[in-house]
Design a protein around this motif. Structure first.
Motif, PDB file in Angstrom:
ATOM      1  N   LYS A 126      52.159  44.125  30.776  1.00  0.00           N
ATOM      2  CA  LYS A 126      52.052  45.577  30.663  1.00  0.00           C
ATOM      3  C   LYS A 126      50.994  46.022  29.653  1.00  0.00           C
ATOM      4  CE  LYS A 126      56.618  46.784  32.281  1.00  0.00           C
ATOM      5  NZ  LYS A 126      57.928  47.343  31.962  1.00  0.00           N
ATOM      6  N   SER A 127      50.674  45.167  28.686  1.00  0.00           N
ATOM      7  CA  SER A 127      49.710  45.579  27.666  1.00  0.00           C
ATOM      8  C   SER A 127      48.302  45.018  27.885  1.00  0.00           C
ATOM      9  CB  SER A 127      50.208  45.188  26.272  1.00  0.00           C
ATOM     10  OG  SER A 127      50.388  43.796  26.196  1.00  0.00           O
ATOM     11  N   LEU A 128      48.166  43.873  28.536  1.00  0.00           N
ATOM     12  CA  LEU A 128      46.846  43.253  28.692  1.00  0.00           C
ATOM     13  C   LEU A 128      46.304  43.255  30.116  1.00  0.00           C
ATOM     14  CD1 LEU A 128      47.197  40.094  26.410  1.00  0.00           C
ATOM     15  CD2 LEU A 128      46.116  42.279  25.864  1.00  0.00           C
ATOM     16  N   ILE A 129      47.167  43.300  31.099  1.00  0.00           N
ATOM     17  CA  ILE A 129      46.714  43.172  32.491  1.00  0.00           C
ATOM     18  C   ILE A 129      46.796  44.502  33.234  1.00  0.00           C
ATOM     19  CG2 ILE A 129      47.164  42.017  34.694  1.00  0.00           C
ATOM     20  CD1 ILE A 129      48.210  39.619  32.994  1.00  0.00           C
ATOM     21  N   LYS A 152      46.556  40.445  45.503  1.00  0.00           N
ATOM     22  CA  LYS A 152      46.760  38.999  45.417  1.00  0.00           C
ATOM     23  C   LYS A 152      46.931  38.555  43.967  1.00  0.00           C
ATOM     24  CE  LYS A 152      44.739  35.643  48.389  1.00  0.00           C
ATOM     25  NZ  LYS A 152      43.510  35.096  48.970  1.00  0.00           N
ATOM     26  N   LEU A 153      46.152  39.163  43.071  1.00  0.00           N
ATOM     27  CA  LEU A 153      46.292  38.851  41.649  1.00  0.00           C
ATOM     28  C   LEU A 153      47.644  39.275  41.113  1.00  0.00           C
ATOM     29  CD1 LEU A 153      42.801  39.733  40.169  1.00  0.00           C
ATOM     30  CD2 LEU A 153      43.843  37.485  40.353  1.00  0.00           C
ATOM     31  N   SER A 170      41.784  38.038  36.207  1.00  0.00           N
ATOM     32  CA  SER A 170      42.027  36.599  36.401  1.00  0.00           C
ATOM     33  C   SER A 170      42.050  35.847  35.082  1.00  0.00           C
ATOM     34  CB  SER A 170      40.960  35.995  37.307  1.00  0.00           C
ATOM     35  OG  SER A 170      41.088  36.461  38.606  1.00  0.00           O
ATOM     36  N   LYS A 171      41.140  36.205  34.186  1.00  0.00           N
ATOM     37  CA  LYS A 171      41.098  35.548  32.874  1.00  0.00           C
ATOM     38  C   LYS A 171      42.390  35.798  32.101  1.00  0.00           C
ATOM     39  CE  LYS A 171      36.113  35.791  32.520  1.00  0.00           C
ATOM     40  NZ  LYS A 171      34.973  36.475  31.909  1.00  0.00           N
ATOM     41  N   TYR A 216      34.313  42.676  39.286  1.00  0.00           N
ATOM     42  CA  TYR A 216      34.443  42.762  37.838  1.00  0.00           C
ATOM     43  C   TYR A 216      35.917  42.823  37.433  1.00  0.00           C
ATOM     44  CZ  TYR A 216      34.440  44.912  33.218  1.00  0.00           C
ATOM     45  OH  TYR A 216      34.695  45.199  31.898  1.00  0.00           O
ATOM     46  N   LEU A 217      36.689  43.671  38.116  1.00  0.00           N
ATOM     47  CA  LEU A 217      38.124  43.781  37.816  1.00  0.00           C
ATOM     48  C   LEU A 217      38.851  42.470  38.091  1.00  0.00           C
ATOM     49  CD1 LEU A 217      39.048  47.282  39.264  1.00  0.00           C
ATOM     50  CD2 LEU A 217      38.900  46.630  36.870  1.00  0.00           C
ATOM     51  N   VAL A 218      38.560  41.859  39.223  1.00  0.00           N
ATOM     52  CA  VAL A 218      39.214  40.597  39.587  1.00  0.00           C
ATOM     53  C   VAL A 218      38.913  39.523  38.544  1.00  0.00           C
ATOM     54  CG1 VAL A 218      39.181  38.707  41.267  1.00  0.00           C
ATOM     55  CG2 VAL A 218      39.398  41.061  42.051  1.00  0.00           C
ATOM     56  N   ASP A 219      37.667  39.422  38.120  1.00  0.00           N
ATOM     57  CA  ASP A 219      37.292  38.425  37.107  1.00  0.00           C
ATOM     58  C   ASP A 219      38.006  38.676  35.777  1.00  0.00           C
ATOM     59  OD1 ASP A 219      35.624  37.225  38.939  1.00  0.00           O
ATOM     60  OD2 ASP A 219      33.777  38.078  38.108  1.00  0.00           O
TER      61      ASP A 219
END
Length: 111
Positions: free
Chosen positions: A41-44, A68-69, A18-19, A12-15
């Motif tokens: 810093k604000s969205l990811i 990796k992300l 990734s978006k 779930y976190l990776v998806d």
């Protein structure tokens, strides 16, 4: 009885991350490095950091997916193919190190 794992949460976190990294990649050519860093810093980063001291024991495989992300995000921000140099320039700590710091901070508050 079924076995509970962190794999679904990690997926779930990776998806989700990734978006947002894809959004950063699409806009990176038209924004400055400063703006890209603000987006990171604000969205990811909040998604990755949220309750990481709870799910930090998700295992090496799941943890590596998130690392990796972060490396991908650093390459996109710096517009380079070398993630080690990009991470160093951006001063992004390894996520495992950040999780350890957050856990220590939580334990310190509890004591």
């Amino acid at each position: 009885m079924s076995e509970i794992t962190w794999s679904e949460h990690a997926k779930y976190l990776v998806d989700k991350v990734s978006k947002r990294i894809s959004l950063l990649k699409r806009t990176r050519n038209s924004i400055s490095l400063y703006t890209a860093n603000v987006i990171y810093k604000s969205l990811i980063l909040p998604i990755i950091d949220y309750c990481d001291n709870v799910w930090g024991c998700c295992g090496k495989v799941n943890s590596d997916k998130l690392e990796k992300l972060q490396r991908r995000e650093a390459r996109i921000m710096m517009q380079t193919h070398r993630s080690d140099d990009a991470l160093k320039y951006l001063r992004h700590e390894p996520l495992e190190s950040k999780r350890d710091q957050h856990l220590l901070r939580l334990v310190k508050r509890c004591c």
